[in-house]
Enzyme design. Sequence first.
Site, PDB file in Angstrom:
ATOM      1  N   ARG A  33       0.840  -1.199   0.000  1.00 13.08           N
ATOM      2  CA  ARG A  33       0.000   0.000   0.000  1.00 13.08           C
ATOM      3  C   ARG A  33       0.876   1.251   0.000  1.00 13.08           C
ATOM      4  NH1 ARG A  33      -4.047  -2.107   3.590  1.00 13.08           N
ATOM      5  NH2 ARG A  33      -3.913  -4.357   3.503  1.00 13.08           N
ATOM      6  N   ASP A  66      -3.351   4.098   3.783  1.00 10.80           N
ATOM      7  CA  ASP A  66      -2.991   2.701   4.074  1.00 10.80           C
ATOM      8  C   ASP A  66      -3.970   1.728   3.426  1.00 10.80           C
ATOM      9  OD1 ASP A  66      -4.676   3.925   6.214  1.00 10.80           O
ATOM     10  OD2 ASP A  66      -4.828   1.872   6.912  1.00 10.80           O
ATOM     11  N   ASN A  67      -5.027   2.263   2.814  1.00 11.38           N
ATOM     12  CA  ASN A  67      -5.987   1.421   2.086  1.00 11.38           C
ATOM     13  C   ASN A  67      -5.892   1.634   0.579  1.00 11.38           C
ATOM     14  OD1 ASN A  67      -6.996   0.400   4.478  1.00 11.38           O
ATOM     15  ND2 ASN A  67      -8.654   1.885   4.612  1.00 11.38           N
TER      16      ASN A  67
END
EC number: 2.7.7.-
Length: 520
Positions: free
Chosen positions: A199, A269-270
């Site tokens: 990510r 982070d996604n």
Amino acid sequence: MKLNIKDKFNKELPADPIKENSRRQVSGACFSFVAPGETSKPELLHVSPEMAKSLGLSLKDTESKEFLNVFTGNKVLPNTKPYAMCYGGHQFGNWAGQLGDGRAINLCEVEHDGKNWALQLKGAGETPYSRTADGLAVLRSSIREYLCSEAMFHLGVPTTRALSLALSGDRVLRDMMYDGNAAYEKGAIVCRVAESFLRFGNYQIFVARQDEANLKVLVDYTIKHHFSHLGELSKETYIDFFREVTNRTLDMIIHWQRVGFVHGVMNTDNMSILGLTIDYGPYGWLEGYDYGWTPNTTDRQHKRYRYGNQPNVGLWNLIQLANALYPLIEEAEPLEAILNQYKTDYDEKSLEMMRSKLGLEIEDENDPDLIRDLEDVLQLSETDMTIFFRSLADFKIEDDSKGLNFIFDAFYKPDEVAFNTEERWKDWFVKYGERLQMETLSFEERKTKMNAVNPKYVLRNYMAQMAIDDADKGNYGLIDELFRMLRKPYDEQPEYEKWFAKRPEWARYKVGCSMLSCSS
């Protein structure tokens, strides 16, 4: 059960030297070795046959005791060393520091038919990155992730995949709406699969810690294994790498907008470095065509991750990635040029996408106006996006005065349309009919092309919630029914016609059917 295991991530990248599975800050490492926790009474609920085949597994393999044990955490495959990745991220626009795989454990990497697959268990126990959580997952969120990741794949949206869904046999305590009413729920584990789970946050964490040496190691690894076509490593290669990540991210978001998908938690982070839809939490599909809708209760006030803002957030997240890559490039201009190009490309690709949804192949300078007019009238009264665009394919040029008849079932409040917006709709259909006269396709050809980009079936929240409610009672048949239907979302499938319907009124405000929390 034989898998062609070819681990690279945990062999070529720096590991956390501390072997203890304790919550802590991990520095100078891309991951920590950690084994899945054992489950008390695992039970396999469903397996994706397509994903199993992609890994080189047979039906017999998926029915074996070994398969059950491996993909519920009770057995570690020989010659593998499971691990959890270290990364940081911006959450709702604010830097959150170290995050990492708090409830995801990577089992191994598999090569089959020339493709690389990373296998990851979600909900298999705590890791050094679990912070104050238990590393587990509950059945409701696991059903949603399992069904949605496979549904998105068949919709043609770049996504991580899912191999299996299983009960752990354990009970997990969760406060579903963060309102102080915690309760025990069925624990579950999903095996997620992707070429890589890297990510934006994997790169950000090193820059935040001024660890440029490990940043370079990770970027070089990423290019070597996932962007090898970019050639020998150099400053230009790093720029090309960022350009391709930007393009993939934009393509993914255009697909989201095309099918009406709202991610709900577009934190950095996604965001997958490969441009895949990753981390299915409080997502949702538009019911009414509403640019301001978000499925996330945490986002209710500011609506940062609302449907209409997803392209902008994608750009914001890419700016954070550009900042992370800057130490390797040391020039702002090429990064800024790529980011500016994103804005231009979005306008062009969005227009192209909307043309395809409307069955327009010949470009006309007035198309943006036609599309803006449509978007305006769609929001005058609650209009179901999926049903509207699917039904629009039945419209014929000679019926421009009867256009409303074709889309009437898409309106949640038909009487409201009749009194207030009927003339606006009639005007739009006249313009649309005139525009279609410029096209060379026959009615049937246009309908076929429109139906290939406008799905008939999507995983509406109420459908997933019905499967969850049944599963809580021990009935898992609806999971399989929805799974089978969503494998062919563009086909008519008369046997599933009942699912081609607006959200029922009982689901409008029901928990799990309208908005959802991040609790899982």
